[in-house]
Design a protein around this motif. Structure first.
Motif, mmCIF file in Angstrom:
data_model
loop_
_atom_site.group_PDB
_atom_site.id
_atom_site.type_symbol
_atom_site.label_atom_id
_atom_site.label_comp_id
_atom_site.label_asym_id
_atom_site.label_seq_id
_atom_site.Cartn_x
_atom_site.Cartn_y
_atom_site.Cartn_z
ATOM 1 N N THR A 65 0.864 -1.178 0.000
ATOM 2 C CA THR A 65 0.000 0.000 0.000
ATOM 3 C C THR A 65 0.902 1.230 0.000
ATOM 4 O O THR A 65 2.113 1.124 0.148
ATOM 5 C CB THR A 65 -0.912 0.025 1.241
ATOM 6 O OG1 THR A 65 -0.095 0.007 2.407
ATOM 7 C CG2 THR A 65 -1.857 -1.167 1.256
ATOM 8 N N GLY A 66 0.290 2.395 -0.178
ATOM 9 C CA GLY A 66 1.051 3.633 -0.059
ATOM 10 C C GLY A 66 1.786 4.049 -1.307
ATOM 11 O O GLY A 66 2.913 4.518 -1.245
ATOM 12 N N THR A 67 1.154 3.912 -2.452
ATOM 13 C CA THR A 67 1.749 4.318 -3.722
ATOM 14 C C THR A 67 0.982 5.513 -4.269
ATOM 15 O O THR A 67 -0.228 5.613 -4.091
ATOM 16 C CB THR A 67 1.701 3.149 -4.737
ATOM 17 O OG1 THR A 67 2.408 2.039 -4.184
ATOM 18 C CG2 THR A 67 2.317 3.513 -6.068
ATOM 19 N N MET A 108 5.364 7.347 -10.786
ATOM 20 C CA MET A 108 4.854 6.596 -9.640
ATOM 21 C C MET A 108 5.937 6.499 -8.585
ATOM 22 O O MET A 108 7.120 6.380 -8.901
ATOM 23 C CB MET A 108 4.412 5.202 -10.069
ATOM 24 C CG MET A 108 3.304 5.232 -11.094
ATOM 25 S SD MET A 108 2.740 3.605 -11.534
ATOM 26 C CE MET A 108 1.366 3.452 -10.427
ATOM 27 N N GLY A 109 5.506 6.564 -7.326
ATOM 28 C CA GLY A 109 6.438 6.443 -6.212
ATOM 29 C C GLY A 109 5.681 6.216 -4.926
ATOM 30 O O GLY A 109 4.468 5.994 -4.923
ATOM 31 N N LYS A 110 6.390 6.298 -3.821
ATOM 32 C CA LYS A 110 5.757 6.159 -2.515
ATOM 33 C C LYS A 110 4.822 7.330 -2.265
ATOM 34 O O LYS A 110 5.056 8.438 -2.730
ATOM 35 C CB LYS A 110 6.816 6.118 -1.410
ATOM 36 C CG LYS A 110 7.675 4.889 -1.430
ATOM 37 C CD LYS A 110 8.689 4.956 -0.308
ATOM 38 C CE LYS A 110 9.621 3.762 -0.365
ATOM 39 N NZ LYS A 110 10.678 3.889 0.646
ATOM 40 N N ARG A 111 3.768 7.072 -1.504
ATOM 41 C CA ARG A 111 2.800 8.120 -1.171
ATOM 42 C C ARG A 111 3.481 9.327 -0.528
ATOM 43 O O ARG A 111 3.065 10.457 -0.718
ATOM 44 C CB ARG A 111 1.717 7.569 -0.247
ATOM 45 C CG ARG A 111 0.640 8.578 0.074
ATOM 46 C CD ARG A 111 -0.472 8.016 0.925
ATOM 47 N NE ARG A 111 -1.135 6.928 0.242
ATOM 48 C CZ ARG A 111 -1.471 5.771 0.826
ATOM 49 N NH1 ARG A 111 -1.233 5.572 2.098
ATOM 50 N NH2 ARG A 111 -2.071 4.824 0.151
ATOM 51 N N ALA A 112 4.554 9.091 0.204
ATOM 52 C CA ALA A 112 5.273 10.187 0.858
ATOM 53 C C ALA A 112 5.837 11.193 -0.148
ATOM 54 O O ALA A 112 6.092 12.345 0.203
ATOM 55 C CB ALA A 112 6.408 9.615 1.710
ATOM 56 N N LEU A 113 6.006 10.782 -1.389
ATOM 57 C CA LEU A 113 6.504 11.689 -2.431
ATOM 58 C C LEU A 113 5.406 12.535 -3.067
ATOM 59 O O LEU A 113 5.702 13.458 -3.816
ATOM 60 C CB LEU A 113 7.190 10.889 -3.546
ATOM 61 C CG LEU A 113 8.516 10.245 -3.244
ATOM 62 C CD1 LEU A 113 8.980 9.396 -4.424
ATOM 63 C CD2 LEU A 113 9.554 11.300 -2.920
ATOM 64 N N LYS A 130 -3.161 9.647 -4.875
ATOM 65 C CA LYS A 130 -2.269 9.395 -3.737
ATOM 66 C C LYS A 130 -2.590 8.095 -3.014
ATOM 67 O O LYS A 130 -1.924 7.756 -2.050
ATOM 68 C CB LYS A 130 -2.386 10.532 -2.722
ATOM 69 C CG LYS A 130 -1.963 11.876 -3.195
ATOM 70 C CD LYS A 130 -2.105 12.847 -2.031
ATOM 71 C CE LYS A 130 -1.834 14.263 -2.401
ATOM 72 N NZ LYS A 130 -1.933 15.149 -1.236
ATOM 73 N N ASN A 131 -3.622 7.392 -3.425
ATOM 74 C CA ASN A 131 -4.117 6.259 -2.647
ATOM 75 C C ASN A 131 -4.131 4.956 -3.434
ATOM 76 O O ASN A 131 -5.157 4.306 -3.549
ATOM 77 C CB ASN A 131 -5.525 6.573 -2.137
ATOM 78 C CG ASN A 131 -5.515 7.773 -1.231
ATOM 79 O OD1 ASN A 131 -4.721 7.848 -0.306
ATOM 80 N ND2 ASN A 131 -6.381 8.733 -1.516
ATOM 81 N N VAL A 178 -4.162 -0.765 -7.874
ATOM 82 C CA VAL A 178 -5.577 -0.642 -7.557
ATOM 83 C C VAL A 178 -5.711 0.386 -6.434
ATOM 84 O O VAL A 178 -4.735 0.758 -5.791
ATOM 85 C CB VAL A 178 -6.178 -1.998 -7.114
ATOM 86 C CG1 VAL A 178 -6.063 -3.049 -8.222
ATOM 87 C CG2 VAL A 178 -5.535 -2.498 -5.828
ATOM 88 N N GLU A 179 -6.916 0.846 -6.213
ATOM 89 C CA GLU A 179 -7.151 1.763 -5.093
ATOM 90 C C GLU A 179 -6.833 1.033 -3.786
ATOM 91 O O GLU A 179 -7.103 -0.161 -3.658
ATOM 92 C CB GLU A 179 -8.619 2.227 -5.069
ATOM 93 C CG GLU A 179 -9.025 3.042 -6.280
ATOM 94 C CD GLU A 179 -8.352 4.401 -6.366
ATOM 95 O OE1 GLU A 179 -8.054 5.005 -5.308
ATOM 96 O OE2 GLU A 179 -8.088 4.851 -7.489
#
Length: 183
Positions: A65-67, A108-113, A130-131, A178-179
């Protein structure tokens, strides 16, 4: 965060394997794993050939998760900004995926980005998410020679109302986005 990583070497049914080995999964993974289990449970029927069954029994699955994903305009300005962004983040060890399409570029990257991407590409973003969650399927080499493997997987996910946001394949590695709520 790798929330699930297991090499499934099963004869016919992933569900039986999971049950017999008392493997417990968090609620967030249940939808994807249920879809994959149902797909493997159908292998007793004639709709799947033995080659597809054999390939799917060797798949390694990782769920994350967290992409985040951004679609940006493709032009000289965004190309320069992208090069700068990649250089900055490579120094700190971030993994950034870039898919360059004919008219748009996907990052695409980590949600933190996500917030950094939004700031960096202000005014150039066409779409942002973001999700996202990611299902990484590592296929055996022979997947390239057997037709119907990707169809079987994608059909099962979509028939279970799991919307596929993006799919990327790279020589046997299949990434399905996916979401987060669908994981």
């Amino acid at each position: 965060h790798v929330s699930f990583c297991k090499n499934f070497l099963v004869e016919k049914k992933l569900a039986k394997y999971l049950y017999d080995n008392s493997i417990v999964y968090s609620k967030t993974e249940s939808a994807v794993l249920s879809a994959l289990k149902r797909s493997l449970e159908r292998f007793d029927s004639s709709e799947m050939n033995s080659h597809v069954i054999n390939i799917l029994s060797k798949v390694q699955v990782v769920v994350r998760t967290g992409t985040c994903k951004m679609i940006i305009k493709k032009n000289d300005v965004t190309f320069a900004k992208l090069a700068s962004f990649i250089r900055e983040n490579a120094r700190i060890g971030e993994t950034i995926r870039v898919i360059d399409g004919a008219h748009k570029t996907m990052i695409m990257g980590k949600r933190a980005l996500a917030d950094d991407l939004i700031k960096h590409f202000d005014g150039e973003i066409i779409q942002k998410n973001k999700n996202l969650g990611e299902i990484i399927l590592t296929m055996p080499e022979e997947v390239m020679k057997i037709e119907g493997v990707y169809h079987a997987l994608l059909s099962e996910l979509t028939s279970n109302t799991i919307n596929i946001n993006e799919a990327i394949t790279c020589h046997g590695d299949y990434h399905i986005f996916v979401e987060d709520e669908d994981l």
